[in-house]
Design an enzyme around this catalytic site. Structure first.
Site, PDB file in Angstrom:
ATOM      1  N   LYS A  45       0.810  -1.184   0.000  1.00  0.00           N
ATOM      2  CA  LYS A  45       0.000   0.000   0.000  1.00  0.00           C
ATOM      3  C   LYS A  45       0.860   1.256   0.000  1.00  0.00           C
ATOM      4  O   LYS A  45       0.414   2.344  -0.314  1.00  0.00           O
ATOM      5  CB  LYS A  45      -0.919   0.032   1.217  1.00  0.00           C
ATOM      6  CG  LYS A  45      -1.902  -1.106   1.287  1.00  0.00           C
ATOM      7  CD  LYS A  45      -2.714  -1.068   2.565  1.00  0.00           C
ATOM      8  CE  LYS A  45      -3.547  -2.344   2.648  1.00  0.00           C
ATOM      9  NZ  LYS A  45      -4.192  -2.460   3.948  1.00  0.00           N
ATOM     10  N   GLU A 101       8.015   1.816  -5.795  1.00  0.00           N
ATOM     11  CA  GLU A 101       8.105   1.424  -4.393  1.00  0.00           C
ATOM     12  C   GLU A 101       8.265   2.662  -3.531  1.00  0.00           C
ATOM     13  O   GLU A 101       8.876   3.649  -3.964  1.00  0.00           O
ATOM     14  CB  GLU A 101       9.307   0.484  -4.216  1.00  0.00           C
ATOM     15  CG  GLU A 101       9.537  -0.012  -2.819  1.00  0.00           C
ATOM     16  CD  GLU A 101       8.453  -0.918  -2.258  1.00  0.00           C
ATOM     17  OE1 GLU A 101       7.307  -0.439  -2.077  1.00  0.00           O
ATOM     18  OE2 GLU A 101       8.735  -2.092  -1.983  1.00  0.00           O
ATOM     19  N   ASP A 105      14.690  -0.750   1.273  1.00  0.00           N
ATOM     20  CA  ASP A 105      15.381  -0.971   2.530  1.00  0.00           C
ATOM     21  C   ASP A 105      16.309  -2.169   2.354  1.00  0.00           C
ATOM     22  O   ASP A 105      17.361  -2.043   1.735  1.00  0.00           O
ATOM     23  CB  ASP A 105      14.317  -1.218   3.607  1.00  0.00           C
ATOM     24  CG  ASP A 105      14.818  -1.085   5.020  1.00  0.00           C
ATOM     25  OD1 ASP A 105      15.986  -1.367   5.277  1.00  0.00           O
ATOM     26  OD2 ASP A 105      14.008  -0.720   5.890  1.00  0.00           O
ATOM     27  N   LYS A 133      17.427   3.489   1.422  1.00  0.00           N
ATOM     28  CA  LYS A 133      18.295   3.301   2.585  1.00  0.00           C
ATOM     29  C   LYS A 133      19.382   2.308   2.172  1.00  0.00           C
ATOM     30  O   LYS A 133      19.334   1.136   2.538  1.00  0.00           O
ATOM     31  CB  LYS A 133      17.521   2.721   3.766  1.00  0.00           C
ATOM     32  CG  LYS A 133      16.589   3.653   4.471  1.00  0.00           C
ATOM     33  CD  LYS A 133      16.032   2.944   5.706  1.00  0.00           C
ATOM     34  CE  LYS A 133      14.971   3.762   6.381  1.00  0.00           C
ATOM     35  NZ  LYS A 133      14.420   3.032   7.550  1.00  0.00           N
ATOM     36  N   VAL A 155      10.629   5.599   9.099  1.00  0.00           N
ATOM     37  CA  VAL A 155       9.951   6.739   8.497  1.00  0.00           C
ATOM     38  C   VAL A 155       8.502   6.408   8.147  1.00  0.00           C
ATOM     39  O   VAL A 155       8.176   5.280   7.791  1.00  0.00           O
ATOM     40  CB  VAL A 155      10.702   7.246   7.245  1.00  0.00           C
ATOM     41  CG1 VAL A 155      12.052   7.811   7.630  1.00  0.00           C
ATOM     42  CG2 VAL A 155      10.877   6.146   6.209  1.00  0.00           C
ATOM     43  N   ARG A 167      -0.008   6.903   7.146  1.00  0.00           N
ATOM     44  CA  ARG A 167       0.116   6.983   5.684  1.00  0.00           C
ATOM     45  C   ARG A 167      -0.319   8.342   5.147  1.00  0.00           C
ATOM     46  O   ARG A 167       0.197   8.817   4.156  1.00  0.00           O
ATOM     47  CB  ARG A 167      -0.734   5.899   5.005  1.00  0.00           C
ATOM     48  CG  ARG A 167      -0.229   4.501   5.180  1.00  0.00           C
ATOM     49  CD  ARG A 167      -1.037   3.543   4.283  1.00  0.00           C
ATOM     50  NE  ARG A 167      -0.857   2.160   4.662  1.00  0.00           N
ATOM     51  CZ  ARG A 167       0.156   1.394   4.294  1.00  0.00           C
ATOM     52  NH1 ARG A 167       1.116   1.888   3.540  1.00  0.00           N
ATOM     53  NH2 ARG A 167       0.231   0.136   4.688  1.00  0.00           N
TER      54      ARG A 167
END
Length: 181
Positions: A45, A101, A105, A133, A155, A167
């Site tokens: 989401k 995206e 990460d 990241k 975050v 969100r």
């Protein structure tokens, strides 16, 4: 947003910066995908807000689809196990796929998804991530387009969540540790 704002340690990317990122990336993607059959696939989401704003700056014919995957649950770290919750509806043959995206990460989810979609006959698979990241990467995966790098903080905002909350913040902020520890 007053209640949600109180849970934010620091704003890392404000609304104006988000608009600039979307414009910059959209213009570059427009150039790079000229004369290609573009299919933009959002990873739900988290990518919802980013994908909606980004595609407004892509000045090309395109189709949209979504893929819902899970590797976090209510944790702050990826489990490493990727589960497909909603698959795309479009046959990929003949398309140049742009995966959208929210944050890259560990790279596990996007690595899995890009290999899965590539095996389905797409002409090409490219990745655009709003946030990167790189120091957290555990697989050898480099996005084709990056909005901005962020520090190794948890975050939220602009689609990113903690346990399905935050969100709807119009910016990206570092969540106070006291919220999730």
């Amino acid at each position: 947003m007053a209640n949600l704002d109180n849970d934010i340690e620091q704003i890392l990317v404000d609304a104006k910066q988000l608009e600039e990122i979307n414009r910059r990336l959209g213009n570059q993607i427009t150039k790079d995908f000229k004369d290609k059959n573009l299919l933009v696939v959002g990873i739900l989401k988290g990518s919802l807000y980013f994908m909606a704003d980004l595609t407004r700056y892509i000045d090309l014919p395109l189709k949209l689809d979504f893929l819902a995957v899970s590797s976090y649950g209510s944790s702050t770290r990826s489990s490493g196990s990727v589960k497909i919750i909603k698959d795309i509806d479009i046959d990929l043959a003949g398309y140049d796929v742009l995966l959208v995206e929210d944050i890259l990460d560990s790279g596990r989810t996007l690595d899995y998804v890009s290999k899965m979609l590539s095996a389905r006959g797409a002409n090409s698979i490219s990745i655009v991530t709003l946030l990167d990241k790189p120091e957290r990467r555990v697989v050898d995966l480099k996005p084709d387009y990056v909005g901005t790098d962020v520090p190794d903080e948890f975050v939220v905002g602009y689609g990113l969540d903690y346990d399905q909350q935050y969100r709807n913040l119009p910016y990206i902020g570092a969540l106070k540790r006291s919220i999730y520890e």
